[in-house]
Design an enzyme around this catalytic site. Structure first.
Site, PDB file in Angstrom:
ATOM      1  N   ASP A   1       0.759  -1.241   0.000  1.00  0.00           N
ATOM      2  CA  ASP A   1       0.000   0.000   0.000  1.00  0.00           C
ATOM      3  C   ASP A   1       0.795   1.300   0.000  1.00  0.00           C
ATOM      4  O   ASP A   1       0.711   2.061  -0.928  1.00  0.00           O
ATOM      5  CB  ASP A   1      -0.996   0.006   1.160  1.00  0.00           C
ATOM      6  CG  ASP A   1      -1.996  -1.128   1.043  1.00  0.00           C
ATOM      7  OD1 ASP A   1      -1.771  -2.036   0.210  1.00  0.00           O
ATOM      8  OD2 ASP A   1      -3.006  -1.113   1.754  1.00  0.00           O
TER       9      ASP A   1
ATOM     10  N   GLU B   1       1.446  -9.769  11.314  1.00  0.00           N
ATOM     11  CA  GLU B   1       1.224  -9.236   9.973  1.00  0.00           C
ATOM     12  C   GLU B   1       2.552  -8.797   9.334  1.00  0.00           C
ATOM     13  O   GLU B   1       2.795  -9.025   8.158  1.00  0.00           O
ATOM     14  CB  GLU B   1       0.264  -8.036  10.090  1.00  0.00           C
ATOM     15  CG  GLU B   1      -0.165  -7.409   8.786  1.00  0.00           C
ATOM     16  CD  GLU B   1      -1.124  -6.237   9.005  1.00  0.00           C
ATOM     17  OE1 GLU B   1      -1.393  -5.892  10.187  1.00  0.00           O
ATOM     18  OE2 GLU B   1      -1.603  -5.685   8.010  1.00  0.00           O
TER      19      GLU B   1
HETATM   20  C1  9YW Z   1      -5.506  -1.702   4.490  1.00  0.00           C
HETATM   21  C2  9YW Z   1      -5.289  -7.295   4.026  1.00  0.00           C
HETATM   22  C3  9YW Z   1      -4.583  -6.161   3.343  1.00  0.00           C
HETATM   23  C4  9YW Z   1      -3.506  -6.651   2.357  1.00  0.00           C
HETATM   24  C5  9YW Z   1      -2.658  -5.499   1.835  1.00  0.00           C
HETATM   25  C6  9YW Z   1      -2.148  -4.691   3.006  1.00  0.00           C
HETATM   26  C7  9YW Z   1      -3.296  -4.230   3.892  1.00  0.00           C
HETATM   27  C8  9YW Z   1      -5.399  -2.973   3.739  1.00  0.00           C
HETATM   28  O1  9YW Z   1      -4.010  -5.351   4.349  1.00  0.00           O
HETATM   29  O2  9YW Z   1      -4.121  -3.320   3.212  1.00  0.00           O
HETATM   30  O3  9YW Z   1      -6.600  -1.374   4.958  1.00  0.00           O
HETATM   31  O4  9YW Z   1      -4.497  -1.015   4.663  1.00  0.00           O
HETATM   32  O5  9YW Z   1      -1.349  -3.630   2.568  1.00  0.00           O
HETATM   33  O6  9YW Z   1      -1.607  -6.007   1.037  1.00  0.00           O
HETATM   34  O7  9YW Z   1      -4.102  -7.314   1.299  1.00  0.00           O
HETATM   35  O8  9YW Z   1      -4.391  -8.145   4.626  1.00  0.00           O
END
Ligand code: 9YW
Length: 439
Positions: free
Chosen positions: A181, A412
């Site tokens: 992200d 995580e």
């Molecule tokens: C957020 C769920 C997700 C991942 C992404 C990670 C994070 C969501 O969590 O994003 O709300 O910030 O960056 O890769 O899919 O685990």
């Protein structure tokens, strides 16, 4: 006799327990508290681990995700659980407001995507099906046959509609699409995205109520994220003339390496389904994507792979873990393989690789994708090592990842210097990938 505890057995059991706790009837949540819905690329990593302990759930999870696929082939990055309150996660289904043409199930989804890792996941679950007897094999064949045309539609959406730069690569229209992200890889391109801070007054940040502000994106970046969703949504989630109509379109080396790897997995799946002509086409597509990555995303001066802004044509100045992932592609030229391994071993990264260059001014040991170690990208990196026959390095990385999780838990992400567990403590993909690393 003294009971000797076996650390691998303990780790295996704790990983299996995490996956049991996070199962929600017909899908897995990444973590109960922080992410109470279904995320697209999480589903793929999770399936890889469920292949060992509960393949029926791996197939169910993939099926739940692809039931929300849009008619144009896009697989949404989140499928919202209607049983979870709207204000449990922002931006929720009300903000995304996806159009009716997306279909009934997709109405409760987002309109952006995540890396297309699902073909590889399906292939991995299939590969391990024989360990679950004849029923396991027949279940796997049925699931593969159901998934195959949907996986192909997902690829075609990305390679056709998302080729914003006309280069043979897919562009992401939002940093969230990368799965990495707030990686520094997007900083320069995001600089061209207007930040409307007033948006945060209308839509207060829900993420800060459940996570540490020091780990999360800044308000400025967050306002840009929400503004990008609003712009893409207000354009009806159309991908026509993206570079003119949308302020963010970037070719990510990790996303496109996964796109190429997916073609190779589809070739294997097509082979199992007796579609030999299709298999050949998928292999050709993988070679084309590899060539486009090697041509478009390679910086000959620093000898690294970078993200390219499809609107300005500029390569990002940031060295990030995404630049190491073209290693997953078997046809990558040998000099690029050598360069990636040199970069991975340099003082900028090291194994397990942090999400960004340790020596950069932007390096942040706790903030999301700007420094911490993630198991999922290291798992992809290890795959790349195996693809190129780097068995010693792959084994070293495997042990380093398991040590981290064994000492700190199924977190995580992890502090890149101390190994401290950060973010959600019982995180599905960390647990799932541990099972694969232990198997
Ligand atoms: C957020 C769920 C997700 C991942 C992404 C990670 C994070 C969501 O969590 O994003 O709300 O910030 O960056 O890769 O899919 O685990």
């Amino acid at each position: 006799p003294v009971a000797v505890s076996d650390p691998s057995a303990e780790l295996w059991q704790s990983a299996a327990r995490v996956l049991d706790t996070n199962w929600s009837g017909d899908h897995m949540v990444p973590s109960r508290r922080l992410y109470p819905h279904q995320w697209s690329w999480d589903t793929a990593f999770i399936a890889v681990g469920l292949a060992f302990v509960n393949p029926a759930r791996a197939w169910r999870d993939l099926r739940s995700l692809f039931e929300a696929q849009w008619p144009d082939g896009r697989v949404p990055h989140i499928v919202f659980d209607p049983a979870t309150a709207e204000d449990d996660y922002f931006p929720g289904p009300g903000f995304w407001n996806v159009p009716a043409y997306a279909g009934r199930r997709a109405r409760g989804s987002t309109g952006i995507v995540q890396p297309p890792l699902h073909a590889l996941a399906a292939w991995e679950v299939y590969r391990h099906a024989a360990a679950h007897g004849a029923d396991g094999v027949s279940e796997a064949r049925t699931a593969l046959a159901w998934l195959y045309p949907r996986l192909v539609a997902q690829q075609e959406y990305l390679t056709d509609r998302r080729d914003a730069g006309g280069s043979g690569l897919a562009s992401i229209v939002h940093p969230w699409e990368s799965g990495l992200d707030n990686s520094p890889a997007w900083d320069e391109a995001l600089g061209n995205v207007p930040a409307d801070l007033a948006l945060l007054e209308r839509f207060p940040r829900r993420d800060l109520a459940v996570a540490h502000a020091a780990h999360r994106p800044t308000d400025l970046d967050y306002a840009r994220y929400i503004g990008l969703v609003r712009n893409y949504r207000d354009g009806g989630y159309s991908d026509t003339d993206l570079t003119q109509r949308h302020p963010f379109a970037v070719e990510c080396p990790a996303f496109n390496s996964i796109l190429g790897t997916a073609e190779l997995a589809l070739a294997q799946i097509a082979g199992v389904l007796g579609l030999t002509g299709d298999a050949r086409r998928h292999r050709d597509r993988a070679r084309e994507i590899t060539a486009a990555i090697a041509r478009r995303l390679w910086d000959p001066v620093t000898r690294t792979f970078r993200a390219r802004d499809a609107r300005t044509g500029r390569l990002s100045p940031a060295r990030c873990v995404s630049g190491l992932l073209p290693l997953m592609l078997p046809d990558l030229p040998a000099d690029r393989v050598t360069a990636i391994m040199e970069e991975a071993r340099s003082e900028r990264f090291g194994l397990p690789a942090p999400s960004a260059d340790r020596t950069a001014a932007t390096f942040d040991t706790r903030r999301y994708w700007r420094g911490p170690v993630w198991i999922n990208v290291n798992w992809l990196l290890r795959r790349g090592m195996l693809v190129h026959g780097l068995r010693g390095e792959a084994e070293e990385l495997r042990r380093a990842m398991l040590r981290l999780v064994h000492e700190h838990g199924h977190y995580e992400y992890f502090h890149p210097e101390t190994g401290e567990g950060l973010g959600a403590p019982t995180f599905s993909w960390t647990a799932a990938l541990c099972l694969d690393l232990l198997a």
